[in-house]
Design a protein around this motif. Structure first.
Motif, mmCIF file in Angstrom:
data_model
loop_
_atom_site.group_PDB
_atom_site.id
_atom_site.type_symbol
_atom_site.label_atom_id
_atom_site.label_comp_id
_atom_site.label_asym_id
_atom_site.label_seq_id
_atom_site.Cartn_x
_atom_site.Cartn_y
_atom_site.Cartn_z
ATOM 1 N N LEU A 83 0.825 -1.215 0.000
ATOM 2 C CA LEU A 83 0.000 0.000 0.000
ATOM 3 C C LEU A 83 0.858 1.263 0.000
ATOM 4 N N LEU A 84 2.016 1.186 0.673
ATOM 5 C CA LEU A 84 2.845 2.387 0.879
ATOM 6 C C LEU A 84 4.052 2.443 -0.057
ATOM 7 N N ASN A 85 4.148 1.498 -0.937
ATOM 8 C CA ASN A 85 5.328 1.315 -1.787
ATOM 9 C C ASN A 85 6.625 1.253 -0.972
ATOM 10 N N ALA A 86 6.698 0.240 -0.139
ATOM 11 C CA ALA A 86 7.916 -0.025 0.625
ATOM 12 C C ALA A 86 8.256 -1.487 0.420
ATOM 13 N N ASP A 87 9.440 -1.878 0.865
ATOM 14 C CA ASP A 87 9.792 -3.288 0.817
ATOM 15 C C ASP A 87 9.175 -3.960 2.056
ATOM 16 N N PRO A 88 8.630 -5.163 1.932
ATOM 17 C CA PRO A 88 8.055 -5.823 3.117
ATOM 18 C C PRO A 88 9.054 -5.925 4.272
ATOM 19 N N LYS A 89 10.339 -5.927 3.949
ATOM 20 C CA LYS A 89 11.359 -6.030 5.012
ATOM 21 C C LYS A 89 11.512 -4.718 5.789
ATOM 22 N N GLU A 90 10.829 -3.673 5.309
ATOM 23 C CA GLU A 90 10.976 -2.364 5.958
ATOM 24 C C GLU A 90 9.780 -2.013 6.845
ATOM 25 N N VAL A 91 8.809 -2.914 6.923
ATOM 26 C CA VAL A 91 7.572 -2.602 7.662
ATOM 27 C C VAL A 91 7.349 -3.623 8.766
ATOM 28 N N LEU A 92 6.958 -3.089 9.929
ATOM 29 C CA LEU A 92 6.643 -3.944 11.073
ATOM 30 C C LEU A 92 5.268 -3.542 11.575
ATOM 31 N N VAL A 93 4.444 -4.528 11.938
ATOM 32 C CA VAL A 93 3.129 -4.179 12.466
ATOM 33 C C VAL A 93 3.013 -4.699 13.890
ATOM 34 N N GLY A 94 2.410 -3.873 14.752
ATOM 35 C CA GLY A 94 2.246 -4.262 16.159
ATOM 36 C C GLY A 94 2.378 -3.050 17.056
ATOM 37 N N GLU A 95 1.784 -3.123 18.260
ATOM 38 C CA GLU A 95 1.846 -2.038 19.253
ATOM 39 C C GLU A 95 1.026 -0.821 18.781
ATOM 40 N N SER A 96 1.015 0.210 19.638
ATOM 41 C CA SER A 96 0.291 1.435 19.279
ATOM 42 C C SER A 96 1.232 2.397 18.551
ATOM 43 N N THR A 97 0.658 3.412 17.945
ATOM 44 C CA THR A 97 1.469 4.418 17.258
ATOM 45 C C THR A 97 2.398 5.105 18.257
ATOM 46 N N THR A 227 -3.939 2.174 12.258
ATOM 47 C CA THR A 227 -4.698 1.412 11.263
ATOM 48 C C THR A 227 -6.200 1.355 11.563
ATOM 49 N N TYR A 228 -6.606 2.039 12.640
ATOM 50 C CA TYR A 228 -8.028 1.946 13.004
ATOM 51 C C TYR A 228 -8.864 3.085 12.422
ATOM 52 N N LYS A 229 -8.227 3.951 11.619
ATOM 53 C CA LYS A 229 -8.991 5.052 11.019
ATOM 54 C C LYS A 229 -9.437 4.618 9.618
ATOM 55 N N TYR A 230 -8.738 5.126 8.586
ATOM 56 C CA TYR A 230 -9.179 4.851 7.209
ATOM 57 C C TYR A 230 -8.953 3.404 6.772
ATOM 58 N N LEU A 231 -8.133 2.659 7.529
ATOM 59 C CA LEU A 231 -7.931 1.255 7.147
ATOM 60 C C LEU A 231 -8.968 0.342 7.784
ATOM 61 N N ASN A 232 -9.808 0.906 8.637
ATOM 62 C CA ASN A 232 -10.932 0.152 9.222
ATOM 63 C C ASN A 232 -10.485 -1.124 9.927
ATOM 64 N N GLY A 233 -9.366 -1.034 10.658
ATOM 65 C CA GLY A 233 -8.808 -2.211 11.325
ATOM 66 C C GLY A 233 -9.513 -2.593 12.620
ATOM 67 N N GLY A 234 -10.329 -1.686 13.163
ATOM 68 C CA GLY A 234 -11.032 -1.988 14.416
ATOM 69 C C GLY A 234 -10.422 -1.213 15.577
ATOM 70 N N PRO A 235 -11.210 -1.035 16.658
ATOM 71 C CA PRO A 235 -10.734 -0.222 17.785
ATOM 72 C C PRO A 235 -9.425 -0.757 18.367
ATOM 73 N N GLY A 236 -8.423 0.101 18.427
ATOM 74 C CA GLY A 236 -7.126 -0.311 18.981
ATOM 75 C C GLY A 236 -6.329 -1.243 18.079
ATOM 76 N N ALA A 237 -6.675 -1.320 16.807
ATOM 77 C CA ALA A 237 -5.915 -2.187 15.879
ATOM 78 C C ALA A 237 -4.444 -1.757 15.898
ATOM 79 N N PRO A 238 -3.519 -2.720 15.749
ATOM 80 C CA PRO A 238 -2.100 -2.394 15.883
ATOM 81 C C PRO A 238 -1.604 -1.373 14.854
ATOM 82 N N SER A 239 -0.621 -0.654 15.269
ATOM 83 C CA SER A 239 -0.013 0.367 14.427
ATOM 84 C C SER A 239 1.114 -0.256 13.587
ATOM 85 N N PHE A 240 1.755 0.553 12.766
ATOM 86 C CA PHE A 240 2.892 0.038 11.991
ATOM 87 C C PHE A 240 4.059 1.004 12.070
#
Ligand code: PLP
Length: 422
Positions: A83-97, A227-240
């Motif tokens: 979605l962000l035009n990055a390499d998958p090795k450059e992105v981590l998902v988890g925890e809050s912003t 990720t809980y705003k425009y990505l509709n991930g759900g309340p408190g969905a993990p950040s990246f």
């Protein structure tokens, strides 16, 4: 005004993304304009959660880590990377912003690659400023510099650059400002920062899923986002978190948890950091929230961020023209940039009775349509446009209500008390 309503309905009929609205849960007789704060529930999230609860957590229990769950954060990170035009090795998902900003800002500050000065600005979201203030109290560095502008509407880019020039260091800026939706010139600022031995951590929370972000084309080195705003991930969905490949090896996480260990399941006594961005991981991933996030993210990827941004610009142009024609004469002000290319997806207005006007929208005195915007102190009414489900007709109805509330002084029926979540 009847003619306008038909025009809005016509535009909805022609909308290429119209069918995506049916993928979300919609309570009856309610217009939701707060997707910039908490996105709607994708209908598929229910089935996904039911499967996890019944089959994976319920029946397979611990075996589900290997069979389903350990792969989930990486799979989502890879989708976010596309979605962000990055390499998958450059992105981590988890925890809050907030936590991801802490880790990233701390790591950059202690890496010795940039001057030890933290900077932020007055348009940034408060948690970002609090995190930087906290780091500056914990590490040997001066207090963060907060660049202030003459208004809440836009950043004064020349003065921002001037501050970077004289005080190089590590900046945190929100790509789309939470108050006015001002959209920063990302590439120009990244390049300017680089020329002055500085780096910008972009907070993408109000931008991701609403505007088309290309991290490579904009020469972005570091970012975080929710990720809980425009990505509709759900309340408190993990950040990246995103870190450019060129920087990862030189950074050290301030939270050395077992999930960031090179061999987390060898249970050895001493910490040895993982090589890649996984080093920033700390503890067990939040599986239920990750699962709903994946559902929301998949819908965005299916719709295509190019089409989403195009629709958000069109809806924004439509709403701002209605505001100018119908609301400015009634004492409302437009608190977002006028140019569609200079704003994200929400539009902010204000009025001397902003708070009580919001109450009228939320709790109309009779069976009129309920409208959910949000309020940010001390005067901002944010009208969130979420292109996957917001319709032209919703915006038309909202402007009619905003007009009626002031013309009929309906706000006099509400008091000024404010609850915790506004
Ligand atoms: C721009 C921005 N940054 C950070 C946050 C806070 O995120 P979290 O609660 O995930 O720490 C928000 C929350 O709305 C936000 O809008």
């Amino acid at each position: 005004m009847k003619r306008h309503k038909e025009a809005a309905q016509q535009m909805d009929k022609k909308d290429a993304l119209a069918s995506f609205r049916a993928r979300f849960f919609h309570p009856e007789k309610e217009i939701y304009l707060d997707g910039n704060s908490l996105g709607k529930q994708p209908l598929d999230a229910k089935e996904t959660l039911a499967t996890i609860l019944d089959e994976q957590w319920g029946k397979k229990l611990i075996r589900s880590w290997n069979d389903h769950w350990l792969a989930l954060p990486k799979r989502i990170a890879s989708k976010l990377a596309s979605l962000l035009n990055a390499d998958p090795k450059e992105v981590l998902v988890g925890e809050s912003t907030s936590v991801n900003l802490y880790k990233l800002a701390h790591a950059l500050l202690t890496s010795g690659q940039f001057p030890k000065q933290l900077l932020t600005d007055s348009l940034n979201f408060p948690t970002d400023n609090y995190i930087l203030q906290g780091i500056s109290e914990q590490l040997p560095t001066t207090a963060p510099i907060t660049i202030s502008y003459s208004s809440d509407l836009t950043a004064d880019v020349p003065s921002l650059k001037e501050t970077i020039k004289h005080n190089p260091g590590i900046l945190c800026l929100s790509l789309v400002s939470y108050k006015s939706a001002y959209y920063y010139p990302m590439k120009a600022l990244n390049n300017f920062a680089k020329e002055h031995n500085s780096i910008i951590i972009w907070d993408l929370s109000h931008a991701v899923g609403a505007v088309d972000i290309d991290l490579k084309q904009t020469d972005t080195l570091a970012a975080i986002g929710c990720t809980y705003k425009y990505l509709n991930g759900g309340p408190g969905a993990p950040s990246f978190m995103y870190v450019d490949q060129s920087l990862i090896a030189s950074l050290k996480t301030p939270i050395q948890g077992w999930f960031g260990h090179a061999k987390p399941f060898n249970f050895i006594p001493d910490y040895r950091a993982a090589q890649g961005i996984e080093k920033f991981d700390a503890g067990t991933p939040q599986i239920l929230s990750l699962a709903t996030l994946e559902v929301g993210l998949d819908i965005t990827l299916e719709a295509g961020i190019g089409r989403i941004r195009a629709k958000s610009e069109q809806l924004g142009i439509y709403l701002s023209s209605l505001i100018k024609a119908e609301l400015l004469p009634l004492g409302y002000s437009l608190e977002s940039p006028e140019e569609a290319s200079e704003r994200g997806a929400h539009i902010t207005i204000s009025h001397e009775e902003s708070w009580r006007i919001c109450q009228c929208l939320l709790s109309p005195k009779d069976d009129r349509l309920k409208i959910i915007p949000d309020f940010r102190p001390n005067r901002f009414i944010r009208l969130g446009i979420a292109p996957l489900y917001t319709r032209y007709e919703d915006l038309w109805e909202t402007v009619c209500r905003l007009k009626e509330i002031v013309l009929e002084k309906e706000y006099e029926f509400h008091d000024g008390n404010q609850p915790t979540v506004t």
